[in-house]
Design a protein around this motif. Structure first.
Motif, PDB file in Angstrom:
ATOM      1  N   LEU A  75      13.879 111.357  53.732  1.00  0.00           N
ATOM      2  CA  LEU A  75      14.967 110.452  54.231  1.00  0.00           C
ATOM      3  C   LEU A  75      15.656 111.291  55.269  1.00  0.00           C
ATOM      4  N   ILE A  91      21.181 109.204  47.241  1.00  0.00           N
ATOM      5  CA  ILE A  91      20.506 110.546  47.904  1.00  0.00           C
ATOM      6  C   ILE A  91      20.215 111.440  47.035  1.00  0.00           C
ATOM      7  N   VAL A  95      16.577 112.778  45.902  1.00  0.00           N
ATOM      8  CA  VAL A  95      16.324 114.502  45.852  1.00  0.00           C
ATOM      9  C   VAL A  95      15.856 114.856  44.519  1.00  0.00           C
ATOM     10  N   LEU A 101      14.909 115.618  51.752  1.00  0.00           N
ATOM     11  CA  LEU A 101      16.248 115.246  52.712  1.00  0.00           C
ATOM     12  C   LEU A 101      16.419 116.102  53.797  1.00  0.00           C
ATOM     13  N   ALA A 103      19.165 116.225  56.618  1.00  0.00           N
ATOM     14  CA  ALA A 103      20.554 116.024  56.789  1.00  0.00           C
ATOM     15  C   ALA A 103      21.240 116.296  58.162  1.00  0.00           C
TER      16      ALA A 103
END
Length: 280
Positions: A75, A91, A95, A101, A103
């Protein structure tokens, strides 16, 4: 690279699913009759979206999503300004079940601050963070402060204008880039605009690896004014002596940021399920 890509496509004919969540128009903007009347053209998807589609199934994830699809492997979260607790919970659970992830947090968004997204009505730029998640992971990211660095400052100027020193526009050199990590090993120059800083210590069970950093001749300054006050920043500069972490990687065993379970939806309190529990 082309040979490796071709082999990968044969070995793995089904493309992995990558999700992209962003407040910014990374997927472009559709044609709009009102925009056409004012001479504005629809925006094309960002280059990164096209590149990702070459090797992955790219799926848009809305900013108010309350669940990340189970088949999603990675993501990307890009400038999640004003993200809700419900979306952060989604989120968090992603995880916790082993999802990867990536970010991109902004102390000051260049796209927003320059009004490049007409769908937002000229909204001014602002900071973004994943405050609930970072706190659980032991880190902080002040979305109101950006890093100014006298060693890494760039000289920038508009067309026909005299170049001016911008201490919040950073030109990172090999000394500021982690050459021992596969993510950054082949990079020797990176430009960063109004970058925020990660502080704190990774929570027990997690390992933090700094990928990009400032020099110690740096300080944190107000994000909203940083781009317009370069000379003033340099005049009143007070180096902190701290080498700020501009990009980090966290690995290890993550604990949930929501030990009490799924947060209530402020817009619809009845939407939260009382029986929902955080993943172990």
């Amino acid at each position: 690279y082309d040979i490796s890509r071709a082999i990968t496509r044969v070995v793995t004919p089904e493309k992995p699913v990558v999700g992209v969540m962003s407040l910014l128009p990374v997927f472009g903007t559709p044609a709009n009759p009102m925009m056409a009347q004012t001479g504005q053209q629809p925006q094309q998807p960002w280059a990164i979206i096209g590149e990702l589609k070459n090797d992955f199934t790219v799926r848009r994830v809305e900013m108010d999503a309350d669940k990340i699809d189970d088949d999603m492997k990675v993501l990307l979260v890009i400038h999640p300004r004003d993200i809700s607790d419900r979306a952060q919970y989604a989120i968090d659970q992603f995880v916790m079940r082993g999802g990867k992830l990536v970010a991109f947090l902004d102390a000051q968004s260049l796209v927003e601050s320059r009004g490049q997204n007409p769908m937002m009505g000229g909204m001014s730029g602002g900071g973004s963070s994943l405050d609930k998640l970072l706190k659980a992971w032991g880190l902080q990211f002040d979305a109101t402060k950006v890093v100014a660095d006298r060693n890494l400052k760039m000289e920038m100027g508009e067309e026909g204008d005299t170049a001016r020193e911008k201490p919040v526009w950073l030109a990172l050199t090999p000394e500021d880039i982690n050459s021992n990590d596969v993510t950054t090993v082949d990079l020797d120059s990176i430009w960063m605009f109004s970058s925020g800083a990660f502080t704190g210590t990774a929570a027990p069970g997690l390992k933090e690896t700094v990928l990009l950093k400032s020099t110690t001749d740096s300080q944190l300054v107000d994000g909203m004014m940083a781009n317009y006050a370069g000379e003033s920043i340099l005049k009143d500069f007070k180096p902190s002596g701290v080498s700020y972490a501009l990009a980090v990687r966290l690995t290890g065993k993550f604990k949930t940021a929501f030990p009490g379970g799924e947060p209530e939806d402020k817009k619809n309190p009845d939407a939260a399920k009382p029986e929902a529990k955080a993943a172990a």
